[in-house]
Design a protein around this motif. Sequence first.
Motif, PDB file in Angstrom:
ATOM      1  N   GLY A 275       0.807  -1.207   0.000  1.00 27.13           N
ATOM      2  CA  GLY A 275       0.000   0.000   0.000  1.00 27.13           C
ATOM      3  C   GLY A 275       0.841   1.257   0.000  1.00 27.13           C
ATOM      4  O   GLY A 275       2.042   1.253  -0.301  1.00 27.13           O
ATOM      5  N   ARG A 276       0.202   2.347   0.366  1.00 27.72           N
ATOM      6  CA  ARG A 276       0.843   3.666   0.372  1.00 27.72           C
ATOM      7  C   ARG A 276       1.306   3.966   1.799  1.00 27.72           C
ATOM      8  O   ARG A 276       0.559   4.465   2.625  1.00 27.72           O
ATOM      9  CB  ARG A 276      -0.128   4.710  -0.153  1.00 27.72           C
ATOM     10  N   ILE A 277       2.545   3.625   2.054  1.00 31.37           N
ATOM     11  CA  ILE A 277       3.096   3.710   3.403  1.00 31.37           C
ATOM     12  C   ILE A 277       3.587   5.132   3.685  1.00 31.37           C
ATOM     13  O   ILE A 277       3.864   5.900   2.771  1.00 31.37           O
ATOM     14  CB  ILE A 277       4.217   2.668   3.595  1.00 31.37           C
ATOM     15  N   VAL A 278       3.723   5.475   4.967  1.00 30.10           N
ATOM     16  CA  VAL A 278       3.873   6.877   5.372  1.00 30.10           C
ATOM     17  C   VAL A 278       5.303   7.188   5.802  1.00 30.10           C
ATOM     18  O   VAL A 278       5.871   6.513   6.671  1.00 30.10           O
ATOM     19  CB  VAL A 278       2.897   7.212   6.512  1.00 30.10           C
ATOM     20  N   HIS A 279       5.863   8.240   5.193  1.00 34.45           N
ATOM     21  CA  HIS A 279       7.209   8.727   5.508  1.00 34.45           C
ATOM     22  C   HIS A 279       7.137  10.143   6.097  1.00 34.45           C
ATOM     23  O   HIS A 279       6.132  10.837   5.943  1.00 34.45           O
ATOM     24  CB  HIS A 279       8.060   8.788   4.239  1.00 34.45           C
ATOM     25  N   MET A 280       8.230  10.555   6.724  1.00 36.82           N
ATOM     26  CA  MET A 280       8.318  11.909   7.277  1.00 36.82           C
ATOM     27  C   MET A 280       9.660  12.527   6.900  1.00 36.82           C
ATOM     28  O   MET A 280      10.710  11.890   7.076  1.00 36.82           O
ATOM     29  CB  MET A 280       8.144  11.896   8.795  1.00 36.82           C
ATOM     30  N   GLN A 281       9.611  13.778   6.421  1.00 36.58           N
ATOM     31  CA  GLN A 281      10.818  14.482   6.005  1.00 36.58           C
ATOM     32  C   GLN A 281      11.037  15.747   6.828  1.00 36.58           C
ATOM     33  O   GLN A 281      10.086  16.485   7.101  1.00 36.58           O
ATOM     34  CB  GLN A 281      10.715  14.898   4.526  1.00 36.58           C
ATOM     35  N   PRO A 282      12.289  16.008   7.218  1.00 37.59           N
ATOM     36  CA  PRO A 282      12.593  17.304   7.836  1.00 37.59           C
ATOM     37  C   PRO A 282      12.432  18.417   6.812  1.00 37.59           C
ATOM     38  O   PRO A 282      12.681  18.220   5.611  1.00 37.59           O
ATOM     39  CB  PRO A 282      14.055  17.150   8.272  1.00 37.59           C
ATOM     40  N   VAL A 283      12.018  19.581   7.271  1.00 39.21           N
ATOM     41  CA  VAL A 283      11.805  20.739   6.394  1.00 39.21           C
ATOM     42  C   VAL A 283      12.517  21.947   6.991  1.00 39.21           C
ATOM     43  O   VAL A 283      12.391  22.213   8.198  1.00 39.21           O
ATOM     44  CB  VAL A 283      10.305  21.063   6.236  1.00 39.21           C
ATOM     45  N   ARG A 284      13.273  22.653   6.185  1.00 41.99           N
ATOM     46  CA  ARG A 284      13.811  23.942   6.590  1.00 41.99           C
ATOM     47  C   ARG A 284      13.348  24.981   5.570  1.00 41.99           C
ATOM     48  O   ARG A 284      12.896  24.631   4.473  1.00 41.99           O
ATOM     49  CB  ARG A 284      15.340  23.913   6.688  1.00 41.99           C
ATOM     50  N   TRP A 285      13.447  26.256   5.933  1.00 36.84           N
ATOM     51  CA  TRP A 285      12.932  27.320   5.082  1.00 36.84           C
ATOM     52  C   TRP A 285      14.065  28.220   4.616  1.00 36.84           C
ATOM     53  O   TRP A 285      14.914  28.642   5.417  1.00 36.84           O
ATOM     54  CB  TRP A 285      11.885  28.134   5.834  1.00 36.84           C
ATOM     55  N   MET A 292      12.906  20.416   1.577  1.00 34.06           N
ATOM     56  CA  MET A 292      12.540  19.140   2.202  1.00 34.06           C
ATOM     57  C   MET A 292      13.629  18.094   2.064  1.00 34.06           C
ATOM     58  O   MET A 292      14.414  18.104   1.109  1.00 34.06           O
ATOM     59  CB  MET A 292      11.266  18.595   1.560  1.00 34.06           C
ATOM     60  N   GLY A 293      13.644  17.176   3.023  1.00 36.22           N
ATOM     61  CA  GLY A 293      14.532  16.029   2.954  1.00 36.22           C
ATOM     62  C   GLY A 293      15.990  16.424   3.066  1.00 36.22           C
ATOM     63  O   GLY A 293      16.365  17.306   3.834  1.00 36.22           O
ATOM     64  N   HIS A 294      16.849  15.770   2.279  1.00 39.49           N
ATOM     65  CA  HIS A 294      18.286  16.084   2.305  1.00 39.49           C
ATOM     66  C   HIS A 294      18.853  15.880   0.907  1.00 39.49           C
ATOM     67  O   HIS A 294      18.139  15.581  -0.041  1.00 39.49           O
ATOM     68  CB  HIS A 294      19.018  15.214   3.335  1.00 39.49           C
ATOM     69  N   GLN A 295      20.150  16.078   0.753  1.00 42.72           N
ATOM     70  CA  GLN A 295      20.866  15.939  -0.516  1.00 42.72           C
ATOM     71  C   GLN A 295      20.195  16.753  -1.618  1.00 42.72           C
ATOM     72  O   GLN A 295      19.903  16.254  -2.710  1.00 42.72           O
ATOM     73  CB  GLN A 295      20.959  14.460  -0.914  1.00 42.72           C
ATOM     74  N   GLN A 296      19.976  18.039  -1.304  1.00 42.82           N
ATOM     75  CA  GLN A 296      19.354  18.911  -2.314  1.00 42.82           C
ATOM     76  C   GLN A 296      20.274  19.056  -3.530  1.00 42.82           C
ATOM     77  O   GLN A 296      21.499  19.165  -3.386  1.00 42.82           O
ATOM     78  CB  GLN A 296      19.068  20.299  -1.720  1.00 42.82           C
ATOM     79  N   ASN A 297      19.660  19.059  -4.715  1.00 42.53           N
ATOM     80  CA  ASN A 297      20.442  19.294  -5.915  1.00 42.53           C
ATOM     81  C   ASN A 297      20.606  20.799  -6.142  1.00 42.53           C
ATOM     82  O   ASN A 297      20.262  21.615  -5.270  1.00 42.53           O
ATOM     83  CB  ASN A 297      19.803  18.599  -7.132  1.00 42.53           C
ATOM     84  N   GLU A 298      21.098  21.182  -7.310  1.00 42.18           N
ATOM     85  CA  GLU A 298      21.371  22.599  -7.559  1.00 42.18           C
ATOM     86  C   GLU A 298      20.094  23.436  -7.588  1.00 42.18           C
ATOM     87  O   GLU A 298      20.149  24.663  -7.460  1.00 42.18           O
ATOM     88  CB  GLU A 298      22.135  22.752  -8.880  1.00 42.18           C
ATOM     89  N   GLU A 299      18.939  22.808  -7.731  1.00 42.64           N
ATOM     90  CA  GLU A 299      17.675  23.540  -7.724  1.00 42.64           C
ATOM     91  C   GLU A 299      16.986  23.473  -6.364  1.00 42.64           C
ATOM     92  O   GLU A 299      15.821  23.819  -6.244  1.00 42.64           O
ATOM     93  CB  GLU A 299      16.758  22.974  -8.803  1.00 42.64           C
ATOM     94  N   GLU A 303      15.811  14.986  -1.499  1.00 47.10           N
ATOM     95  CA  GLU A 303      15.489  13.570  -1.562  1.00 47.10           C
ATOM     96  C   GLU A 303      15.005  13.104  -0.191  1.00 47.10           C
ATOM     97  O   GLU A 303      15.409  13.655   0.838  1.00 47.10           O
ATOM     98  CB  GLU A 303      16.713  12.748  -1.960  1.00 47.10           C
ATOM     99  N   PRO A 304      14.177  12.075  -0.143  1.00 45.37           N
ATOM    100  CA  PRO A 304      13.690  11.566   1.142  1.00 45.37           C
ATOM    101  C   PRO A 304      14.813  10.992   1.996  1.00 45.37           C
ATOM    102  O   PRO A 304      15.799  10.451   1.485  1.00 45.37           O
ATOM    103  CB  PRO A 304      12.706  10.469   0.735  1.00 45.37           C
ATOM    104  N   VAL A 305      14.649  11.106   3.297  1.00 50.59           N
ATOM    105  CA  VAL A 305      15.603  10.517   4.233  1.00 50.59           C
ATOM    106  C   VAL A 305      15.140   9.120   4.609  1.00 50.59           C
ATOM    107  O   VAL A 305      13.946   8.834   4.647  1.00 50.59           O
ATOM    108  CB  VAL A 305      15.769  11.381   5.500  1.00 50.59           C
ATOM    109  N   LEU A 306      16.102   8.249   4.907  1.00 51.33           N
ATOM    110  CA  LEU A 306      15.780   6.919   5.398  1.00 51.33           C
ATOM    111  C   LEU A 306      15.844   6.854   6.919  1.00 51.33           C
ATOM    112  O   LEU A 306      15.156   6.051   7.546  1.00 51.33           O
ATOM    113  CB  LEU A 306      16.734   5.882   4.798  1.00 51.33           C
TER     114      LEU A 306
END
Length: 524
Positions: A275-285, A292-299, A303-306
């Motif tokens: 099914g559609r399982i639930v994840h949680m991501q840290p968010v900064r502004w 959101m998440g980590h390993q941001q690219n140049e834009e 990406e989601p965290v494990l």
Amino acid sequence: MKLNTVKEKQSWIADLGNGYYQNPILFADYSDPDVIRVGDDFYLISSSFASTPGIPVLHSKDLVNWEIISHVFDRLPYDYYDTVRHGAGAWAPSIRYHQGQYWVFFGIPDHGIFMSTAENPAGPWAPLHLVKEAKGWIDPCPFWDDDGQAYLVFAFAKSRCGIKNKLKMCRMKPDGTALLSDPELVFDGNANHPTIEGPKMYKRNGYYYIFAPAGGVKPGWQTVLRSKQVYGSYEDKIVLHQGKSPINGPHQGGLVELESGESWFIHFQDRDAYGRIVHMQPVRWENDWPIMGHQQNEENIGEPVLKWKKPNVGKEYPIKAPATSDEFKEEILGLQWQWEANHKPEWYKLNEETGLRLFAQPYPKNSHQTLAECPHVLCQKFPAPVFTVTTKFSFHSSSPTDQAGLVILGKEYEYIALNSDGLVHVAGTRENPMPIEEEKEQHLLDSSTVYLRVQVQEEAVCQFYYSVDGKDFLKIGDAFQAKKGHWVGAKIGLFCTTKEVQKDTGFVDVRWIRVENNGMITAK
């Protein structure tokens, strides 16, 4: 030590016990989640489609450890939902807290937008109120502005109205009971965000935000829209995508902000049979955009965290997970259970001594007499990647056509069932051109009391077993891979059916059902 004790009883625990959590935070089919914080409490709701009771409400103190506390409604409106309607029903709800009340809005794509309120999220919830009769309006989210004006933003279901890439908004009565204006287009995703849906609206630092998933369930991404005006125009930015992570389609969910100043985003990932399982991501502004998440690219697309440090809620709370096992000693069914359609009280009763009694119910009129068409199948979600379900049955047949058993239910399904001749293993499908079932294997039994078991391994590979003494288990049938349903994951189900035109007095007593993560089973 406490963590180990919980792990022995529960199939999946997100809390690692060392100040960190692992994703998913819920390894179960809580599709299209939305979340709010009220004081130091968090509440999460999800789609329930045609299952009842509908729209589960979960509670947490730390966003990691959750338990089910209620459902928003007992039955879907309209007799239409008294029969199995795969993929229909309650889609993508939103939850908000406003003026001392909890509000839930959701769409039934074939009928319209509905709303309910409660003073306590554990219930009772008010009877469902039809806000707007409309076909194809889905994923509604209410928003109350600082000036008291209320709005409703929503999306469309292409399967019902041919639209899949537009978000529209209406003014709404402050009490949420009706819309006050015709819908106005606030965003067209045709150019860059096909299949945009699931909008969730917020206001922060002078900006109006609409968080909306786009691109489709598995290949898609999370988009954020922002504007200084409630109707826009809205800028758009992709803030979360799969990237190089194993988390497909990381999108559709809700933002929550903590008293500590942290922000978090809860969303789902489609895992087919799970099914559609639930994840949680840290968010900064940054510059009034959520990152959101980590390993941001140049834009700045994350990406989601494990694994990540747990939210800062000021203290540690006990490890919890939604209920799975049930000894059937309470006066009501456990909140993990849902029927396949609108349910009837005469289908079952509970007794502290005998457990759950399921009365043999006839197949629906004009059906193909398959389990996939039966509303009286009692189900719960897959709770983990690997788990074992064992249940004790005492079968009391009054007709050669009575049977009772344990099923792994999806578009394709398999079950083992007791009948007048013993134990049978059946495989079925509800795909076109018509639902069919095929008997795969039968074992003669002298006992009307038997232990039924299914073991689920990685990739949702299932194997049935049975035992007459609860100690020595024998395989029945070959291993098979569980299949998802329509917008939902596979389910664990209990049933008691008959082919008699009139209901007879046959029944099964389900003494208990136990769900454990206890490794491989040694079969004789």
